[in-house]
Scaffold this motif. Structure first.
Motif, PDB file in Angstrom:
ATOM      1  N   VAL A 100      10.943  95.420 -73.632  1.00 20.43           N
ATOM      2  CA  VAL A 100       9.713  94.537 -73.633  1.00 20.43           C
ATOM      3  C   VAL A 100       9.763  93.770 -74.817  1.00 20.43           C
ATOM      4  CG1 VAL A 100       8.271  96.061 -72.615  1.00 20.43           C
ATOM      5  CG2 VAL A 100       8.315  96.063 -74.988  1.00 20.43           C
ATOM      6  N   GLN A 101       9.358  92.265 -74.512  1.00 13.08           N
ATOM      7  CA  GLN A 101       9.181  91.379 -75.606  1.00 13.08           C
ATOM      8  C   GLN A 101       7.677  91.093 -75.720  1.00 13.08           C
ATOM      9  OE1 GLN A 101      11.930  88.152 -74.160  1.00 13.08           O
ATOM     10  NE2 GLN A 101      12.779  88.540 -76.518  1.00 13.08           N
ATOM     11  N   VAL A 102       7.377  91.469 -76.946  1.00  8.83           N
ATOM     12  CA  VAL A 102       5.720  91.500 -77.275  1.00  8.83           C
ATOM     13  C   VAL A 102       5.292  90.655 -78.487  1.00  8.83           C
ATOM     14  CG1 VAL A 102       5.365  93.650 -76.469  1.00  8.83           C
ATOM     15  CG2 VAL A 102       6.108  93.530 -78.715  1.00  8.83           C
ATOM     16  N   ARG A 103       4.184  90.211 -78.200  1.00  9.52           N
ATOM     17  CA  ARG A 103       3.760  89.450 -79.572  1.00  9.52           C
ATOM     18  C   ARG A 103       2.270  89.971 -79.901  1.00  9.52           C
ATOM     19  NH1 ARG A 103       4.031  84.496 -76.323  1.00  9.52           N
ATOM     20  NH2 ARG A 103       5.298  83.786 -77.954  1.00  9.52           N
ATOM     21  N   LEU A 104       1.926  89.871 -81.177  1.00 11.12           N
ATOM     22  CA  LEU A 104       0.685  90.670 -81.663  1.00 11.12           C
ATOM     23  C   LEU A 104      -0.632  89.794 -81.005  1.00 11.12           C
ATOM     24  CD1 LEU A 104      -0.425  92.487 -83.423  1.00 11.12           C
ATOM     25  CD2 LEU A 104      -0.390  90.993 -85.331  1.00 11.12           C
ATOM     26  N   GLY A 105      -1.274  90.392 -80.207  1.00  9.79           N
ATOM     27  CA  GLY A 105      -2.439  89.949 -79.639  1.00  9.79           C
ATOM     28  C   GLY A 105      -2.143  88.772 -78.550  1.00  9.79           C
ATOM     29  N   SER A 106      -3.122  87.972 -78.333  1.00  9.94           N
ATOM     30  CA  SER A 106      -2.695  86.930 -77.440  1.00  9.94           C
ATOM     31  C   SER A 106      -2.355  85.605 -78.276  1.00  9.94           C
ATOM     32  CB  SER A 106      -4.018  86.830 -76.745  1.00  9.94           C
ATOM     33  OG  SER A 106      -5.140  86.496 -77.393  1.00  9.94           O
ATOM     34  N   ASN A 107      -1.923  85.586 -79.295  1.00  8.50           N
ATOM     35  CA  ASN A 107      -1.712  84.256 -80.194  1.00  8.50           C
ATOM     36  C   ASN A 107      -0.417  83.811 -79.538  1.00  8.50           C
ATOM     37  OD1 ASN A 107      -1.080  82.586 -82.277  1.00  8.50           O
ATOM     38  ND2 ASN A 107      -1.324  84.045 -84.082  1.00  8.50           N
ATOM     39  N   PRO A 108      -0.409  82.807 -79.357  1.00  8.08           N
ATOM     40  CA  PRO A 108       0.981  82.089 -78.675  1.00  8.08           C
ATOM     41  C   PRO A 108       1.986  81.721 -79.684  1.00  8.08           C
ATOM     42  CG  PRO A 108      -0.788  80.671 -78.500  1.00  8.08           C
ATOM     43  CD  PRO A 108      -1.456  81.737 -78.746  1.00  8.08           C
ATOM     44  N   ARG A 109       1.353  82.077 -81.144  1.00 10.98           N
ATOM     45  CA  ARG A 109       2.272  81.558 -82.212  1.00 10.98           C
ATOM     46  C   ARG A 109       2.894  82.640 -82.885  1.00 10.98           C
ATOM     47  NH1 ARG A 109      -2.273  77.812 -84.731  1.00 10.98           N
ATOM     48  NH2 ARG A 109      -3.003  79.963 -84.887  1.00 10.98           N
ATOM     49  N   SER A 110       2.338  83.684 -82.533  1.00  6.74           N
ATOM     50  CA  SER A 110       2.984  85.074 -82.908  1.00  6.74           C
ATOM     51  C   SER A 110       4.299  85.190 -82.607  1.00  6.74           C
ATOM     52  CB  SER A 110       2.060  86.150 -82.639  1.00  6.74           C
ATOM     53  OG  SER A 110       2.713  87.294 -82.846  1.00  6.74           O
ATOM     54  N   ASP A 111       5.169  85.742 -83.537  1.00  6.13           N
ATOM     55  CA  ASP A 111       6.678  85.831 -83.131  1.00  6.13           C
ATOM     56  C   ASP A 111       7.045  86.798 -82.248  1.00  6.13           C
ATOM     57  OD1 ASP A 111       7.372  83.836 -85.214  1.00  6.13           O
ATOM     58  OD2 ASP A 111       7.902  85.343 -86.648  1.00  6.13           O
ATOM     59  N   LEU A 112       7.823  86.666 -81.167  1.00  8.15           N
ATOM     60  CA  LEU A 112       8.254  87.760 -80.222  1.00  8.15           C
ATOM     61  C   LEU A 112       8.908  88.810 -80.716  1.00  8.15           C
ATOM     62  CD1 LEU A 112       9.251  85.564 -77.168  1.00  8.15           C
ATOM     63  CD2 LEU A 112       7.322  86.990 -77.362  1.00  8.15           C
ATOM     64  N   VAL A 113       8.574  89.814 -80.566  1.00  7.17           N
ATOM     65  CA  VAL A 113       9.296  91.183 -80.983  1.00  7.17           C
ATOM     66  C   VAL A 113       9.842  92.028 -79.911  1.00  7.17           C
ATOM     67  CG1 VAL A 113       9.127  93.311 -82.501  1.00  7.17           C
ATOM     68  CG2 VAL A 113       7.969  91.269 -83.245  1.00  7.17           C
ATOM     69  N   THR A 114      11.242  92.366 -79.891  1.00  3.15           N
ATOM     70  CA  THR A 114      11.774  93.033 -78.838  1.00  3.15           C
ATOM     71  C   THR A 114      11.648  94.653 -78.916  1.00  3.15           C
ATOM     72  OG1 THR A 114      13.066  91.202 -78.136  1.00  3.15           O
ATOM     73  CG2 THR A 114      13.634  93.222 -77.267  1.00  3.15           C
ATOM     74  N   TRP A 115      11.214  95.606 -78.199  1.00  6.35           N
ATOM     75  CA  TRP A 115      11.112  96.906 -78.082  1.00  6.35           C
ATOM     76  C   TRP A 115      11.601  97.483 -77.152  1.00  6.35           C
ATOM     77  CZ3 TRP A 115       5.131  97.043 -79.800  1.00  6.35           C
ATOM     78  CH2 TRP A 115       5.083  96.900 -80.921  1.00  6.35           C
ATOM     79  N   ASP A 116      11.959  98.975 -77.087  1.00  2.07           N
ATOM     80  CA  ASP A 116      12.292  99.709 -75.900  1.00  2.07           C
ATOM     81  C   ASP A 116      11.264 100.718 -76.018  1.00  2.07           C
ATOM     82  OD1 ASP A 116      14.576  98.465 -75.062  1.00  2.07           O
ATOM     83  OD2 ASP A 116      16.163  99.829 -76.101  1.00  2.07           O
TER      84      ASP A 116
END
Length: 96
Positions: A64-80
């Protein structure tokens, strides 16, 4: 299969939608992908083969690629997100 246990919320179609980690909610921002990995049962001393039912050998891993909350400016982070089928829990593996 180790890692930090997290709470995963799923869509009606069964894909990860949100991840609760450290008291924060991370939103899946990109279509996740799923693959399966196999338990190294010969190394897992807790793995049991019972007469009527056996432990599952394969478990799901969602990238998954996630961002903190629904903030579109939050950086994407990739996790398994790694499934633990024995107790229906999920853990996070950091992807570098």
């Amino acid at each position: 299969m180790s890692g930090e246990i997290v709470e995963v919320l799923f869509t009606a179609a069964g894909a990860p939608w949100k991840v609760k980690r450290h008291g924060r909610v991370w939103q899946v921002a990109v279509q996740p992908t799923c693959h399966f990995e196999r338990v190294s049962w010969w190394e897992d001393l807790t793995f049991k083969v019972r007469k009527d039912a056996a432990d599952r050998i394969d478990y799901a891993v969602w990238r998954v690629q996630v961002r903190l909350g629904s903030n579109p400016r939050s950086d994407l982070v990739t996790w398994d997100l790694v499934e633990h089928p024995r107790d229906d829990s999920w853990s996070v593996r950091e992807v570098v």
